[in-house]
Design an enzyme around this catalytic site. Sequence first.
Site, PDB file in Angstrom:
ATOM      1  N   SER A  77      -5.873  -0.088  11.287  1.00 48.48           N
ATOM      2  CA  SER A  77      -6.546  -1.375  10.644  1.00 48.48           C
ATOM      3  C   SER A  77      -7.748  -1.753  11.328  1.00 48.48           C
ATOM      4  O   SER A  77      -8.185  -1.253  12.356  1.00 48.48           O
ATOM      5  CB  SER A  77      -5.674  -2.724  10.731  1.00 48.48           C
ATOM      6  OG  SER A  77      -6.442  -3.857  10.650  1.00 48.48           O
TER       7      SER A  77
ATOM      8  N   LYS B 264      -2.389  -1.551  16.290  1.00 46.79           N
ATOM      9  CA  LYS B 264      -3.375  -0.625  15.639  1.00 46.79           C
ATOM     10  C   LYS B 264      -4.480   0.034  16.386  1.00 46.79           C
ATOM     11  O   LYS B 264      -4.599   1.350  15.933  1.00 46.79           O
ATOM     12  CB  LYS B 264      -4.151  -1.401  14.567  1.00 46.79           C
ATOM     13  CG  LYS B 264      -3.204  -2.345  13.622  1.00 46.79           C
ATOM     14  CD  LYS B 264      -2.356  -1.002  12.816  1.00 46.79           C
ATOM     15  CE  LYS B 264      -1.328  -1.575  11.921  1.00 46.79           C
ATOM     16  NZ  LYS B 264      -0.757  -0.783  11.272  1.00 46.79           N
TER      17      LYS B 264
ATOM     18  N   TYR C 105      -0.539  -7.281  17.053  1.00 52.11           N
ATOM     19  CA  TYR C 105      -0.866  -6.514  15.855  1.00 52.11           C
ATOM     20  C   TYR C 105      -2.101  -5.574  15.905  1.00 52.11           C
ATOM     21  O   TYR C 105      -2.154  -4.365  15.797  1.00 52.11           O
ATOM     22  CB  TYR C 105      -0.868  -7.458  14.505  1.00 52.11           C
ATOM     23  CG  TYR C 105      -1.224  -6.619  13.203  1.00 52.11           C
ATOM     24  CD1 TYR C 105      -0.232  -5.886  12.459  1.00 52.11           C
ATOM     25  CD2 TYR C 105      -2.609  -6.384  12.807  1.00 52.11           C
ATOM     26  CE1 TYR C 105      -0.676  -5.227  11.378  1.00 52.11           C
ATOM     27  CE2 TYR C 105      -2.984  -5.660  11.533  1.00 52.11           C
ATOM     28  CZ  TYR C 105      -1.849  -4.956  10.934  1.00 52.11           C
ATOM     29  OH  TYR C 105      -2.406  -4.369   9.969  1.00 52.11           O
TER      30      TYR C 105
ATOM     31  N   ILE D 154       0.920  -1.134   0.132  1.00 52.63           N
ATOM     32  CA  ILE D 154       0.102   0.173  -0.015  1.00 52.63           C
ATOM     33  C   ILE D 154       0.949   1.182   0.014  1.00 52.63           C
ATOM     34  O   ILE D 154       0.606   1.922  -0.675  1.00 52.63           O
ATOM     35  CB  ILE D 154      -0.968   0.008   1.197  1.00 52.63           C
ATOM     36  CG1 ILE D 154      -1.930  -1.300   1.245  1.00 52.63           C
ATOM     37  CG2 ILE D 154      -1.879   1.093   1.294  1.00 52.63           C
ATOM     38  CD1 ILE D 154      -2.784  -1.547   2.647  1.00 52.63           C
TER      39      ILE D 154
HETATM   40  N1  LIG Z   1      -2.838  -5.385   3.805  1.00 54.70           N
HETATM   41  C1  LIG Z   1      -3.980  -5.448   4.635  1.00 54.70           C
HETATM   42  O1  LIG Z   1      -5.126  -6.040   4.099  1.00 54.70           O
HETATM   43  C2  LIG Z   1      -4.098  -4.299   5.564  1.00 54.70           C
HETATM   44  C3  LIG Z   1      -5.251  -4.261   6.321  1.00 54.70           C
HETATM   45  C4  LIG Z   1      -5.361  -3.320   7.323  1.00 54.70           C
HETATM   46  C5  LIG Z   1      -3.985  -2.622   7.700  1.00 54.70           C
HETATM   47  N2  LIG Z   1      -2.983  -2.748   6.711  1.00 54.70           N
HETATM   48  C6  LIG Z   1      -1.724  -1.847   7.293  1.00 54.70           C
HETATM   49  O2  LIG Z   1      -1.392  -1.014   6.042  1.00 54.70           O
HETATM   50  C7  LIG Z   1      -0.027  -0.704   6.298  1.00 54.70           C
HETATM   51  C8  LIG Z   1       0.770  -1.372   4.970  1.00 54.70           C
HETATM   52  O3  LIG Z   1       0.929  -2.548   4.891  1.00 54.70           O
HETATM   53  P1  LIG Z   1       0.772  -3.349   3.657  1.00 54.70           P
HETATM   54  O4  LIG Z   1      -0.243  -4.353   3.640  1.00 54.70           O
HETATM   55  O5  LIG Z   1       1.288  -2.926   2.475  1.00 54.70           O
HETATM   56  O6  LIG Z   1       2.293  -4.474   4.267  1.00 54.70           O
HETATM   57  P2  LIG Z   1       3.474  -4.874   3.378  1.00 54.70           P
HETATM   58  O7  LIG Z   1       3.323  -5.273   2.004  1.00 54.70           O
HETATM   59  O8  LIG Z   1       4.124  -5.807   4.460  1.00 54.70           O
HETATM   60  O9  LIG Z   1       4.364  -3.448   3.715  1.00 54.70           O
HETATM   61  C9  LIG Z   1       4.853  -3.072   4.858  1.00 54.70           C
HETATM   62  C10 LIG Z   1       5.953  -2.072   4.500  1.00 54.70           C
HETATM   63  O10 LIG Z   1       6.491  -1.839   5.907  1.00 54.70           O
HETATM   64  C11 LIG Z   1       7.826  -1.951   6.053  1.00 54.70           C
HETATM   65  N3  LIG Z   1       8.308  -2.011   7.125  1.00 54.70           N
HETATM   66  C12 LIG Z   1       8.498  -3.151   8.081  1.00 54.70           C
HETATM   67  N4  LIG Z   1       9.303  -2.966   9.084  1.00 54.70           N
HETATM   68  C13 LIG Z   1       9.879  -1.831   9.280  1.00 54.70           C
HETATM   69  C14 LIG Z   1      10.696  -1.212   9.922  1.00 54.70           C
HETATM   70  N5  LIG Z   1      11.143  -1.846  10.957  1.00 54.70           N
HETATM   71  N6  LIG Z   1      11.203  -0.089   9.339  1.00 54.70           N
HETATM   72  C15 LIG Z   1      10.778   0.561   8.484  1.00 54.70           C
HETATM   73  N7  LIG Z   1       9.781  -0.199   7.705  1.00 54.70           N
HETATM   74  C16 LIG Z   1       9.518  -1.361   7.783  1.00 54.70           C
HETATM   75  C17 LIG Z   1       8.028  -3.068   4.914  1.00 54.70           C
HETATM   76  O11 LIG Z   1       9.556  -3.046   4.754  1.00 54.70           O
HETATM   77  P3  LIG Z   1      10.174  -4.292   4.122  1.00 54.70           P
HETATM   78  O12 LIG Z   1       9.759  -4.595   2.673  1.00 54.70           O
HETATM   79  O13 LIG Z   1      11.639  -4.131   4.268  1.00 54.70           O
HETATM   80  O14 LIG Z   1       9.870  -5.480   4.984  1.00 54.70           O
HETATM   81  C18 LIG Z   1       7.056  -2.508   4.040  1.00 54.70           C
HETATM   82  O15 LIG Z   1       7.730  -1.612   3.065  1.00 54.70           O
HETATM   83  C19 LIG Z   1       0.531  -1.400   7.438  1.00 54.70           C
HETATM   84  O16 LIG Z   1       0.548  -0.515   8.545  1.00 54.70           O
HETATM   85  C20 LIG Z   1      -0.593  -2.625   7.587  1.00 54.70           C
HETATM   86  O17 LIG Z   1      -0.746  -2.666   9.040  1.00 54.70           O
HETATM   87  C21 LIG Z   1      -2.973  -3.427   5.827  1.00 54.70           C
END
Ligand SMILES: NC(=O)c1ccc[n+]([C@@H]2O[C@H](COP(=O)([O-])OP(=O)(O)OC[C@H]3O[C@@H](n4cnc5c(N)ncnc54)[C@H](OP(=O)(O)O)[C@@H]3O)[C@@H](O)[C@H]2O)c1
Length: 318
Positions: free
Chosen positions: A169, A205, A201, A47
């Site tokens: 979330s 959130k 988690y 995202i």
């Molecule tokens: N996907 C869903 O359905 C969903 C639903 C509700 C909420 N969310 C929220 O949306 C947000 C984005 O998530 P996403 O779904 O896009 O997940 P994702 O594809 O796993 O992306 C997460 C990002 O956070 C980075 N990250 C993890 N640990 C880190 C650290 N220590 N320092 C800096 N960056 C770090 C990751 O970097 P690396 O690539 O280096 O690991 C990656 O760029 C999150 O806050 C998640 O909780 C997602």
Amino acid sequence: MWIFLWIGLVLGVYCVFHKIYVQRKRCTSTVTLHGKTAIVTGSNTGIGRATALALALRGATVILACRSKQRGEEAARIIRTESGNDKVVFMHLDLASLRSVRAFAETFLKTETRLDLLINNAGIAAPGHTEDGFGLVFGVNHIGPFLLTNLLLGRLKECAPSRVVNISSCGHDIGTIDFNCINTHKTLELGSTDMHIFRNYCHSKLCNVLFTHELTKRLRGTNVTCYSLHPGSVKTELGRNLNGWYMVVVKFIMQMLFQTDVISGSQTTLYCALQEGIEHLSGRYFSDCEVQDVKPEAKDNEIARKLWDISEKLCNLT
Ligand SMILES: NC(=O)c1ccc[n+]([C@@H]2O[C@H](COP(=O)([O-])OP(=O)(O)OC[C@H]3O[C@@H](n4cnc5c(N)ncnc54)[C@H](OP(=O)(O)O)[C@@H]3O)[C@@H](O)[C@H]2O)c1
Ligand SMILES: *[C@@H]1O[C@H](CO)[C@@H](O)[C@H](O)[C@H]1NC(C)=O
Ligand SMILES: *[C@@H]1O[C@H](CO)[C@@H](O)[C@H](O)[C@H]1NC(C)=O
């Protein structure tokens, strides 16, 4: 133990039905961002990357704040090509290290003159600890962004009207805050099974929602506004560290039936960052490009203030 599994599953199904099939709205704002600067954390994938691209397409200077130099620079290169905007740069930020957060803020404040949008997008669901001994989920999803936001508040105020957007979330709805556990173990819940990680988690959130609530009060009169949100159920790498058998099943069902793409997944973030006229909704929680009410515990003044104070102490901000 089983009860948590069932709660998790029921929550998952609830989120999915309630949000996905209704989660179809788009951010329709036509705002352009020439001369503006945005930080998006965790923007090398998922995202965050879709959000960074959308901001770059509108002309902003976009800082990709990521923990991997290689993945961050690669994403910056792709976004520059896709957007035709060459003001997209990687800057190193590891939210699992307070030292790294401070170093990032210092570098950023030195090299950039503005900050109009801070998008706290990075999030994780994995076992382990941070450099400073916090539970990994608590540290990366809450403490790191807490310190980061505080270190950048001065610049945000100078550049007001500016905004902070926190990606929470719908999972926050089953989250709780155990101050005892934070005090004694620097984490939100003990245990390292997948179910514990999932519950941590959700707790983290809830922290995001509570912080938005408290920060708004602290920002009154500054024209800096802030929002938290649920992005929808989106196909990303988020579940990569959860591999228990039931998670494999949950992930499979989600992938096959319900999850949406990252462009849809970035719409509510973009709405909170760009939509004109939502300033009076500062501090609120959004889903599907609309403000949504949260449970009493997620907007409790007392809990929000207590969490703020303890977080300040934990990262030596006072
Ligand atoms: N996907 C869903 O359905 C969903 C639903 C509700 C909420 N969310 C929220 O949306 C947000 C984005 O998530 P996403 O779904 O896009 O997940 P994702 O594809 O796993 O992306 C997460 C990002 O956070 C980075 N990250 C993890 N640990 C880190 C650290 N220590 N320092 C800096 N960056 C770090 C990751 O970097 P690396 O690539 O280096 O690991 C990656 O760029 C999150 O806050 C998640 O909780 C997602
Ligand atoms: C976002 O969340 C972080 C961590 O929970 C918090 O420190 C920060 O103040 C929040 N910002 C907003 C605008 O909610
Ligand atoms: C906030 O914005 C309003 C309207 O643009 C302006 O009148 C006011 O002076 C601003 N306040 C601060 C503290 O910047």
